[in-house]
Scaffold this motif. Structure first.
Motif, PDB file in Angstrom:
ATOM      1  N   TYR A   1       9.123 -62.403  14.249  1.00 14.78           N
ATOM      2  CA  TYR A   1       9.890 -61.338  14.906  1.00 14.78           C
ATOM      3  C   TYR A   1       9.379 -61.072  16.326  1.00 14.78           C
ATOM      4  O   TYR A   1       9.110 -59.950  16.719  1.00 14.78           O
ATOM      5  CB  TYR A   1       9.872 -60.058  14.065  1.00 14.78           C
ATOM      6  N   THR A   2       9.282 -62.172  17.078  1.00 15.85           N
ATOM      7  CA  THR A   2       8.910 -62.074  18.492  1.00 15.85           C
ATOM      8  C   THR A   2      10.138 -61.866  19.381  1.00 15.85           C
ATOM      9  O   THR A   2       9.999 -61.570  20.561  1.00 15.85           O
ATOM     10  CB  THR A   2       8.175 -63.338  18.939  1.00 15.85           C
TER      11      THR A   2
ATOM     12  N   ASN B   1      12.073 -64.015  20.721  1.00 11.77           N
ATOM     13  CA  ASN B   1      11.918 -64.882  21.878  1.00 11.77           C
ATOM     14  C   ASN B   1      13.258 -65.189  22.545  1.00 11.77           C
ATOM     15  O   ASN B   1      13.370 -65.184  23.776  1.00 11.77           O
ATOM     16  CB  ASN B   1      11.219 -66.181  21.471  1.00 11.77           C
ATOM     17  N   ASP B   2      14.292 -65.465  21.752  1.00 12.33           N
ATOM     18  CA  ASP B   2      15.610 -65.760  22.325  1.00 12.33           C
ATOM     19  C   ASP B   2      16.173 -64.546  23.062  1.00 12.33           C
ATOM     20  O   ASP B   2      16.811 -64.685  24.110  1.00 12.33           O
ATOM     21  CB  ASP B   2      16.580 -66.194  21.225  1.00 12.33           C
TER      22      ASP B   2
ATOM     23  N   ASP C   1      14.152 -66.887   7.484  1.00 16.77           N
ATOM     24  CA  ASP C   1      13.834 -67.600   8.728  1.00 16.77           C
ATOM     25  C   ASP C   1      13.325 -69.000   8.430  1.00 16.77           C
ATOM     26  O   ASP C   1      12.343 -69.456   9.011  1.00 16.77           O
ATOM     27  CB  ASP C   1      12.790 -66.812   9.533  1.00 16.77           C
TER      28      ASP C   1
ATOM     29  N   ASP D   1      13.018 -66.852  13.463  1.00 14.89           N
ATOM     30  CA  ASP D   1      12.073 -65.989  14.173  1.00 14.89           C
ATOM     31  C   ASP D   1      11.182 -65.318  13.138  1.00 14.89           C
ATOM     32  O   ASP D   1      11.231 -64.098  12.938  1.00 14.89           O
ATOM     33  CB  ASP D   1      12.836 -64.948  15.011  1.00 14.89           C
TER      34      ASP D   1
END
Length: 739
Positions: free
Chosen positions: A609-610, A612-613, A698, A606
């Motif tokens: 650093y969204t 999303n999970d 990441d 990530d």
């Protein structure tokens, strides 16, 4: 666990019975004292390949060192987190006979002094090492064999290539002749008229029969054009009729819906006819234009699809400011369609070469009976071969098993544990057997059942549902659950469950149910090339013994696999893939069980650093379970600072966050979230690794070729972040982990 009393099959309405039986089973653990208030703890290890496995290992070591790992009742894992989670369950499920001490069997546990991966310091007070030779050997085995795909001793890139080619050749042998035969039949019907005599004489066609002309396929091009013209006339007629239907809006609505369904099928039919009919025309035209053979020409079309596919892959990683604004999904669709069409052209060219008027086989063809074997032999082969044995699943499973579930004595005497024969026989139902010798948390391995063909909107839109593989039950809300002793005829092993949970490359699937690999043409191409890590199993809802055939290349391989025609929860055979294709944090099932404390180890990539999970998880548990999460993740996002070590521009304030989760019955629990992010006061080697690798921590999940330094960078990061969480001054963490 044969004496456990439970129903053989439970549907989605009785999931509470499964959870209750799990709780009763966990009460038999000999290594844990349960809270009087009944609060249950769950540890979730996320997906993310070897990166997540390494990060999660460090977290496990930190918990074990403080004797906090004994608190956890559930271990829920998915994909890469399942690698190390399954390894832990493997070492905890029995006693081990140490060759050098035959009278002193080794008993691993989750306490600091018997943890299989080591926790005691060897170079510093806070650095995890090994407390004994056995544990040091296992950790050393991980470090030295971490490049698991190519472990050596004859297993390298050529072996993987061989596994891929094997699946491709099997598909060509089984499906190729049948497709050729279909084209022969179409050409023959086109030249002779589709009547009873033509059908009767089909198998007796020879090269000398003037009625057989490969170029007869061109009639389908003409037929396709006529059907398109007919469809256009229907569109005009419909537009003319609509104004007369003003007095009956309901009738117009129904008619419009039925009209769209009818004409869409006509478009599909005409497109298929145009594709088949264009083969001779395109092949001949390009051959004359380029002065090349038909096979060379068709290969060129195929290469064009490959090139455009590579371009799409490269473009996926470009910035949003790219000059070209063509959506990646369109590029993928076009390139995959070109590849499929190129393969059809190559099959047509082969047909023309083998059975055309100038074929070299013409003198012998009538005498060898080849035309009969040509059809029936592939039919037999397709029914005989188990589809799970010809994909790359087996290669992937065995390499993971050799790294994370080694034969104990081979690992402890510092020999490559490439022959993991003990793990190969370890059945899923035999782990977490608390009535025998097992200790540690109850393990849930999360997979995804592939459901793009479901008639239930939720499953179809998501592309699947969370499917658990566990010691007691296996199944999902979509299919119901069957007792593990009977699921898939009782043959499901821990190694297979681990590999299925990490089957990231698979047709008709995508991360969190999204992505280009859910594209129909690309999925068809992946199936045709046998590029799948997924695994076909019996549907838990099917009565035991009802299915007489193993999952083979015809059923479900052709209909559900290659054509993706059904792929729903009603199929006799279902396909399981990476659990990250549904939910990549392994928290979904823990929320279903309404645990008092859930610890999330997020080792997924990530870079921006969204989260999303995490947002995908929050949405799914709110919609499915009515659970609401309240947590602030801002502290985990790196920010610019002036006093960072080694001139690093950005560091996060913390590597963890603590929040609350409220369930639909009004009860609540705590959520502890740890993520791969760089913070202050880490060991120097972590910052040094960052200076040489910009994408750390990441780096791409596609990178599975770790070395010792890369493995250690992620393991140590996980250890330090968890240690900081346990040492936090927060009253919540102190209360949750009073150990």
């Amino acid at each position: 666990m044969s004496d456990i009393k439970h129903d053989e099959y439970l549907d989605y309405k009785h999931v509470d019975e499964i959870i209750e039986q799990e709780k009763q089973h966990m009460r038999k653990r000999k290594d844990k004292e349960f809270d009087k208030d009944g609060k249950l703890y769950g540890l979730a290890l996320s997906g993310g390949g070897i990166r997540s496995a390494s990060f999660s290992l460090g977290i496990l070591q930190a918990f074990a060192k403080r004797n906090c790992l004994t608190k956890f009742d559930y271990l829920s894992s998915v994909s890469g987190g399942g690698y190390i989670g399954s390894s832990l369950s493997w070492f905890l499920h029995r006693k081990w006979q140490y060759l050098e001490k035959p009278n002193e069997p080794v008993r691993f546990g989750v306490e600091a002094d018997n943890f299989p991966f080591g926790t005691k310091p060897n170079t510093g007070e806070d650095r995890p090492g090994a407390g004994s030779r056995e544990k040091m050997s296992i950790l050393r085995h991980f470090r030295q064999e971490i490049n698991y795909l190519f472990p050596g001793e004859g297993i390298g890139p050529a072996a993987l290539f061989s596994a891929v080619i094997r699946g491709l050749i099997v598909n060509v042998v089984v499906y190729g002749p049948v497709l050729l035969f279909m084209l022969m039949a179409l050409a023959y019907f086109a030249g002779n008229g589709i009547d009873a005599d033509a059908i009767k004489g089909l198998l007796d066609v020879t090269i000398d029969n003037p009625g057989f002309q490969v170029t007869g396929l061109s009639i389908y091009l003409e037929l396709g054009l006529y059907i398109i013209l007919f469809n256009l006339c229907l569109l005009l007629l419909y537009a003319f009729i609509c104004p007369f239907a003003r007095l009956s809006p309901d009738w117009l609505y129904i008619a419009h819906r039925q009209f769209l369904k009818f004409t869409s099928r006509i478009w599909v039919l005409s497109t298929g006819l145009l594709i088949v009919g264009s083969l001779p025309f395109i092949s001949e035209s390009l051959s004359e234009l380029l002065s090349t053979s038909k096979i060379q020409n068709s290969a060129g079309i195929t290469i064009g699809g490959i090139v455009s596919g590579i371009w799409a892959f490269i473009r996926t990683g470009t910035s949003k400011e790219s000059v070209i604004k063509i959506p990646t999904n369109i590029i993928i669709t076009v390139s995959a369609a070109l590849l499929v069409y190129g393969i059809l052209l190559m099959i047509y060219a082969a047909l023309d070469s083998l059975f055309g008027e100038t074929s070299l086989l013409a003198p012998v063809f009538p005498d060898i009976g080849f035309k009969y074997l040509f059809l029936f032999l592939p039919l037999f082969i397709g029914l005989y071969i188990n589809i799970n044995f010809v994909t790359i699943h087996g290669y992937y499973r065995d390499r993971l098993m050799e790294l994370f579930m080694p034969d104990f004595n081979r690992a402890t005497i510092n020999k490559p544990a490439h022959a993991a024969r003990q793990a190969n026989l370890c059945l899923l139902k035999d782990i977490c057997d608390y009535e025998a010798e097992a200790v540690g948390p109850y393990h849930l391995l999360n997979t995804n059942i592939v459901l793009p063909g479901s008639k239930i909107t939720k499953f179809k839109g998501r592309g699947g549902d969370n499917f658990i593989l566990s010691p007691l039950y296996c199944g999902s809300s979509a299919t119901g659950w069957r007792v593990t002793e009977q699921f898939n005829n009782g043959r499901m092993t821990l190694a297979s469950a681990m590999a299925i949970s990490g089957a990231a490359v698979n047709p008709s699937t995508g991360s969190n149910g999204e992505g280009v690999t859910r594209n129909y043409f690309l999925s068809m191409l992946m199936s045709l090339l046998n590029l799948r890590l997924g695994y076909w199993v019996e549907n838990p809802s099917i009565a035991i013994g009802k299915l007489k055939l193993q999952p083979n290349l015809w059923f479900p391989g052709l209909r559900d696999g290659l054509l993706a025609h059904r792929l729903n929860e009603k199929s006799s055979y279902i396909e399981l893939s990476d659990g990250g294709h549904f939910e990549n944090l392994a928290v979904y099932e823990l929320v279903r069980r309404k645990l008092g404390v859930i610890v999330i180890c997020d080792g997924a990539a990530d870079k921006d650093y969204t989260f999303n999970d995490f947002t995908n998880l929050v949405e799914k548990i709110r919609l499915d379970f009515g659970a609401v999460v309240d947590i602030n993740l801002d502290a985990l996002i790196p920010v610019v600072g002036d006093s960072h070590p080694y001139a690093l521009p950005e560091l996060a304030n913390k590597g963890f966050a603590v929040g609350n989760i409220t369930y639909n019955d009004g009860s609540s629990g705590h959520l502890v979230y740890m993520k791969t992010t760089l913070i202050a006061d880490l060991p120097a080697d972590i910052y040094g690794y960052k200076m040489k690798h910009d994408d750390y921590p990441d780096e791409s999940t596609g990178d599975q070729m770790f070395d010792e330094k890369q493995f250690e960078a992620y393991r140590e990061l996980g250890y330090q972040i968890c240690k900081n969480m346990l040492n936090s001054r927060s009253s919540i963490t102190k209360r949750l982990f009073d150990c």
